[in-house]
Design an enzyme around this catalytic site. Sequence first.
Site, PDB file in Angstrom:
ATOM      1  N   GLU A 154       0.845  -1.198   0.000  1.00 20.73           N
ATOM      2  CA  GLU A 154       0.000   0.000   0.000  1.00 20.73           C
ATOM      3  C   GLU A 154       0.876   1.242   0.000  1.00 20.73           C
ATOM      4  O   GLU A 154       2.085   1.169   0.270  1.00 20.73           O
ATOM      5  CB  GLU A 154      -0.974  -0.016   1.173  1.00 20.73           C
ATOM      6  N   HIS A 180      -9.751  10.129   1.571  1.00 17.44           N
ATOM      7  CA  HIS A 180      -9.251   9.056   0.723  1.00 17.44           C
ATOM      8  C   HIS A 180      -9.287   9.557  -0.709  1.00 17.44           C
ATOM      9  O   HIS A 180     -10.286  10.145  -1.135  1.00 17.44           O
ATOM     10  CB  HIS A 180     -10.097   7.784   0.869  1.00 17.44           C
ATOM     11  N   ARG A 215      -1.608   9.403   1.155  1.00 11.23           N
ATOM     12  CA  ARG A 215      -2.983   9.761   0.782  1.00 11.23           C
ATOM     13  C   ARG A 215      -3.226  11.250   0.635  1.00 11.23           C
ATOM     14  O   ARG A 215      -3.929  11.678  -0.276  1.00 11.23           O
ATOM     15  CB  ARG A 215      -3.927   9.261   1.875  1.00 11.23           C
ATOM     16  N   HIS A 274     -12.534  10.211   4.908  1.00  7.82           N
ATOM     17  CA  HIS A 274     -12.323   8.786   5.124  1.00  7.82           C
ATOM     18  C   HIS A 274     -11.966   8.433   6.560  1.00  7.82           C
ATOM     19  O   HIS A 274     -12.503   7.483   7.127  1.00  7.82           O
ATOM     20  CB  HIS A 274     -11.202   8.325   4.195  1.00  7.82           C
ATOM     21  N   ARG A 304      -2.633   9.593   8.287  1.00  4.38           N
ATOM     22  CA  ARG A 304      -2.480   8.186   8.657  1.00  4.38           C
ATOM     23  C   ARG A 304      -1.813   7.375   7.542  1.00  4.38           C
ATOM     24  O   ARG A 304      -2.195   7.489   6.380  1.00  4.38           O
ATOM     25  CB  ARG A 304      -3.873   7.621   8.933  1.00  4.38           C
TER      26      ARG A 304
HETATM   27  C1  LIG Z   1     -14.573   1.899   3.523  1.00  4.24           C
HETATM   28  C2  LIG Z   1     -13.454   1.854   4.527  1.00  4.24           C
HETATM   29  C3  LIG Z   1     -12.320   1.096   4.288  1.00  4.24           C
HETATM   30  C4  LIG Z   1     -11.283   1.034   5.228  1.00  4.24           C
HETATM   31  N1  LIG Z   1     -10.203   0.241   4.980  1.00  4.24           N
HETATM   32  C5  LIG Z   1      -9.245   0.118   5.954  1.00  4.24           C
HETATM   33  C6  LIG Z   1      -8.178  -0.807   5.780  1.00  4.24           C
HETATM   34  O1  LIG Z   1      -8.076  -1.509   4.786  1.00  4.24           O
HETATM   35  N2  LIG Z   1      -7.252  -0.897   6.777  1.00  4.24           N
HETATM   36  C7  LIG Z   1      -7.318  -0.132   7.918  1.00  4.24           C
HETATM   37  O2  LIG Z   1      -6.450  -0.256   8.800  1.00  4.24           O
HETATM   38  N3  LIG Z   1      -8.346   0.734   8.096  1.00  4.24           N
HETATM   39  C8  LIG Z   1      -9.308   0.862   7.150  1.00  4.24           C
HETATM   40  N4  LIG Z   1     -10.338   1.735   7.349  1.00  4.24           N
HETATM   41  C9  LIG Z   1     -10.435   2.458   8.617  1.00  4.24           C
HETATM   42  C10 LIG Z   1     -10.884   1.481   9.710  1.00  4.24           C
HETATM   43  O3  LIG Z   1     -11.872   0.629   9.186  1.00  4.24           O
HETATM   44  C11 LIG Z   1     -11.434   2.210  10.919  1.00  4.24           C
HETATM   45  O4  LIG Z   1     -10.590   3.246  11.316  1.00  4.24           O
HETATM   46  C12 LIG Z   1     -11.589   1.247  12.077  1.00  4.24           C
HETATM   47  O5  LIG Z   1     -12.350   0.132  11.680  1.00  4.24           O
HETATM   48  C13 LIG Z   1     -12.249   1.923  13.260  1.00  4.24           C
HETATM   49  O6  LIG Z   1     -12.515   0.935  14.220  1.00  4.24           O
HETATM   50  P1  LIG Z   1     -13.242   1.366  15.562  1.00  4.24           P
HETATM   51  O7  LIG Z   1     -13.417   0.116  16.358  1.00  4.24           O
HETATM   52  O8  LIG Z   1     -12.531   2.503  16.179  1.00  4.24           O
HETATM   53  O9  LIG Z   1     -14.652   1.941  15.098  1.00  4.24           O
HETATM   54  P2  LIG Z   1     -15.858   1.263  14.195  1.00  4.24           P
HETATM   55  O10 LIG Z   1     -15.368   0.022  13.604  1.00  4.24           O
HETATM   56  O11 LIG Z   1     -16.328   2.328  13.345  1.00  4.24           O
HETATM   57  O12 LIG Z   1     -16.900   0.918  15.316  1.00  4.24           O
HETATM   58  C14 LIG Z   1     -17.644   1.951  15.926  1.00  4.24           C
HETATM   59  C15 LIG Z   1     -18.744   1.334  16.754  1.00  4.24           C
HETATM   60  O13 LIG Z   1     -19.352   2.353  17.555  1.00  4.24           O
HETATM   61  C16 LIG Z   1     -20.768   2.275  17.426  1.00  4.24           C
HETATM   62  N5  LIG Z   1     -21.304   3.602  17.738  1.00  4.24           N
HETATM   63  C17 LIG Z   1     -21.061   4.788  17.133  1.00  4.24           C
HETATM   64  N6  LIG Z   1     -21.723   5.774  17.776  1.00  4.24           N
HETATM   65  C18 LIG Z   1     -22.376   5.193  18.812  1.00  4.24           C
HETATM   66  C19 LIG Z   1     -23.231   5.674  19.842  1.00  4.24           C
HETATM   67  N7  LIG Z   1     -23.540   6.972  19.972  1.00  4.24           N
HETATM   68  N8  LIG Z   1     -23.736   4.787  20.739  1.00  4.24           N
HETATM   69  C20 LIG Z   1     -23.454   3.461  20.639  1.00  4.24           C
HETATM   70  N9  LIG Z   1     -22.661   2.945  19.674  1.00  4.24           N
HETATM   71  C21 LIG Z   1     -22.126   3.806  18.792  1.00  4.24           C
HETATM   72  C22 LIG Z   1     -20.976   1.781  16.011  1.00  4.24           C
HETATM   73  O14 LIG Z   1     -22.273   1.243  15.854  1.00  4.24           O
HETATM   74  C23 LIG Z   1     -19.876   0.716  15.947  1.00  4.24           C
HETATM   75  O15 LIG Z   1     -20.289  -0.456  16.611  1.00  4.24           O
HETATM   76  C24 LIG Z   1     -11.387   1.795   6.423  1.00  4.24           C
HETATM   77  C25 LIG Z   1     -12.527   2.563   6.664  1.00  4.24           C
HETATM   78  C26 LIG Z   1     -13.565   2.590   5.734  1.00  4.24           C
HETATM   79  C27 LIG Z   1     -14.782   3.419   6.028  1.00  4.24           C
END
Ligand SMILES: Cc1cc2nc3c(=O)[nH]c(=O)nc-3n(C[C@H](O)[C@H](O)[C@H](O)COP(=O)(O)OP(=O)(O)OC[C@H]3O[C@@H](n4cnc5c(N)ncnc54)[C@H](O)[C@@H]3O)c2cc1C
Length: 487
Positions: free
Chosen positions: A116, A244, A291, A353, A388
């Site tokens: 990447e 992104h 990026r 993103h 990032r």
């Molecule tokens: C399309 C896309 C592709 C990506 N590809 C990559 C990749 O290849 N590699 C990489 O490292 N990163 C990638 N990323 C970034 C990465 O996916 C995220 O940064 C990471 O998954 C965030 O994880 P998290 O556990 O912090 O939050 P999330 O996985 O977003 O989880 C958030 C949680 O909080 C909950 N929530 C939100 N607000 C509330 C509320 N008020 N009350 C209760 N629950 C709530 C949601 O329902 C969810 O369960 C990508 C992101 C996207 C959008």
Amino acid sequence: MAKTEVLIIGGGIAGATAALRLARNPKRQITIITRASEPQESNTRYAQGGIIGAGLDDSSELLLKDILDAGAGVSSPHAARILATEGPPLLTEVLEKTAGVVFDHAETGEPLWGQEAAHSRRRILHVGDITGRAIMEGLSAALAKCDNVKIETNATAVDLITFPHHSRDPLDNYRPISCHGSYVFDRNESSVHRYLSHATILATGGLGRIYRNTTNPPGARGDGLAMAHRAGARIANAEYVQFHPTALSVPGAEGLLISEAVRGEGGVLLTPDLRSFMSDYSPKWKDLAPRDVVARAIHHEMETHGYSHVLLDLASHMPPEKIRDRFPYIYEQCLKVGIDFSHEPVPVVPAAHYFCGGVLVDEWGRTDIENLYAIGEISCTGVHGANRLASTSLLEGLVWGNRAASHVENALSSETSVQPRFDDIPPWDESGLSADPDPALIQGDMQTIQNIMWHYVGLVRNADRLSRAIRELRHLWNEIETFYRTR
Ligand SMILES: Cc1cc2nc3c(=O)[nH]c(=O)nc-3n(C[C@H](O)[C@H](O)[C@H](O)COP(=O)(O)OP(=O)(O)OC[C@H]3O[C@@H](n4cnc5c(N)ncnc54)[C@H](O)[C@@H]3O)c2cc1C
């Protein structure tokens, strides 16, 4: 009303990892709440490209250097070192061994390392282009085996319960701010309940949805950031939103991410008249520049020449069957809107993103509010600086999810922390509420915010645009405050 030892708000990779780590102690009671109706729905679920492992000829020093270079001098070297050293072994322990995720590998068993942008080595582990889905399925299956973890869906945290703010004891004014859980809106019952906890872990993910063009799903609205800010937690680097470079630009499928791995596998950016342009902006990295450089280059080409999009061409650089095999999800989604990604270039634009800033935390995920932790995309550990490095965010969720949980475990084992009683905390105040909220007003406000953020607080900013954004958002803030106090 509910009581739990540890309340985890959000069930993506960060929240799920924290829960798994805490669940190792069978005496702990852990509750995960998620606003989604389906437990795996999260940004994590949509991750495509992959997650960093220890690649071939790789080392934590090389990874550290790449993270710091991409972060434009703003990353914390200490936090980046933690990620670079703890991340890859934790990936093996949690994702491969505990969650049973099987990353793509050759017949010999050797991982198929992906490349990447701005990575000096091939070190990205992936499951086709649905890495996030595979990770969430694995983590969910592992959590289902933990009797001491409860998962509640359709449960939206609306405010943190903090003292002295919510305390009935005036003497709490003389104590540090502390967190004791959250007010949670139950979407099934349409009512707000108190959830009390010894430790609260915010894992609510990012905020892409406050922008008009984004790759993020609807739940990524920055709820956790807003709650932490209202409670008085320090927020850092909020200006660093990563755009992104390549989201699909086709009506009906806007925002579909065309993974960075596509350029990693040889994809080239072209103007609509088929001129490649990245070597003008980054002679060293060309299409694999970081990026922010690629996104600004596309933006500049679009603005200067009036293009509505640019093109991303992999079809001229990889055989069609290989494209379909490596990127089945992107291929399928493009086909749904009439584009054969294995034979033709796809139209793309930059989109919001990833949120590099967030609730400021230390190396254990602690915020500056007692008993309140923040992990994953909602947090600012300092790893990402101003930009990032690709595929570091899943790893950060894993590392800080694990770290915050081990800190909570130590704190709960060593301290005799006393949980407040329900009587100590006022129920949610519903007095003065009138008719049902008008959905047109809510939707209109959200769209206004998304447009303001996109035009004035987007990829390119200046003093005039930012002042306009502040004026318009202040006005909207007054409207929204009045609305929520009376509806
Ligand atoms: C399309 C896309 C592709 C990506 N590809 C990559 C990749 O290849 N590699 C990489 O490292 N990163 C990638 N990323 C970034 C990465 O996916 C995220 O940064 C990471 O998954 C965030 O994880 P998290 O556990 O912090 O939050 P999330 O996985 O977003 O989880 C958030 C949680 O909080 C909950 N929530 C939100 N607000 C509330 C509320 N008020 N009350 C209760 N629950 C709530 C949601 O329902 C969810 O369960 C990508 C992101 C996207 C959008």
